[in-house]
Design a protein around this motif. Structure first.
Motif: not given
Length: 88
Positions: A10-32
């Motif tokens: 589990y990758i944990l975040f201080e804010t929801y915005t940080q989580g969504m930003a990383l989620y978008d980066l992982l999707r761009e790099e095709k990391i599930p």
């Protein structure tokens, strides 16, 4: 014979915005990764109740992505898989 428990990461975040930003980066790099509530045992560590759920084979690629993009996150925690498909 002891059965080894599968670990989820589990990758944990201080804010929801940080989580969504990383989620978008992982999707761009095709990391599930899946958006998931932070497990209760970890929720006291951070202010945000969301996490990104990774499988063990994807953790190193996710760490590399975080490093490359200097993405904000709190920590990466490993916990035994809590999903029991054959439970009553």
């Amino acid at each position: 014979m002891e059965r080894q428990e599968k670990l989820n990461y589990y990758i944990l975040f201080e804010t929801y915005t940080q989580g969504m930003a990383l989620y978008d980066l992982l999707r761009e790099e095709k990391i599930p990764a899946r958006i998931s509530p932070a497990p209760r045992v970890l929720q006291k560590e951070v202010g945000c109740g969301m996490s990104l759920l990774l499988q063990p084979e994807d953790v190193e690629r996710a760490r590399a992505c975080i490093s490359r993009h200097q993405a904000a996150y709190h920590s990466i925690a490993a916990l035994p898989c809590q999903i029991r498909p054959k439970r009553d």
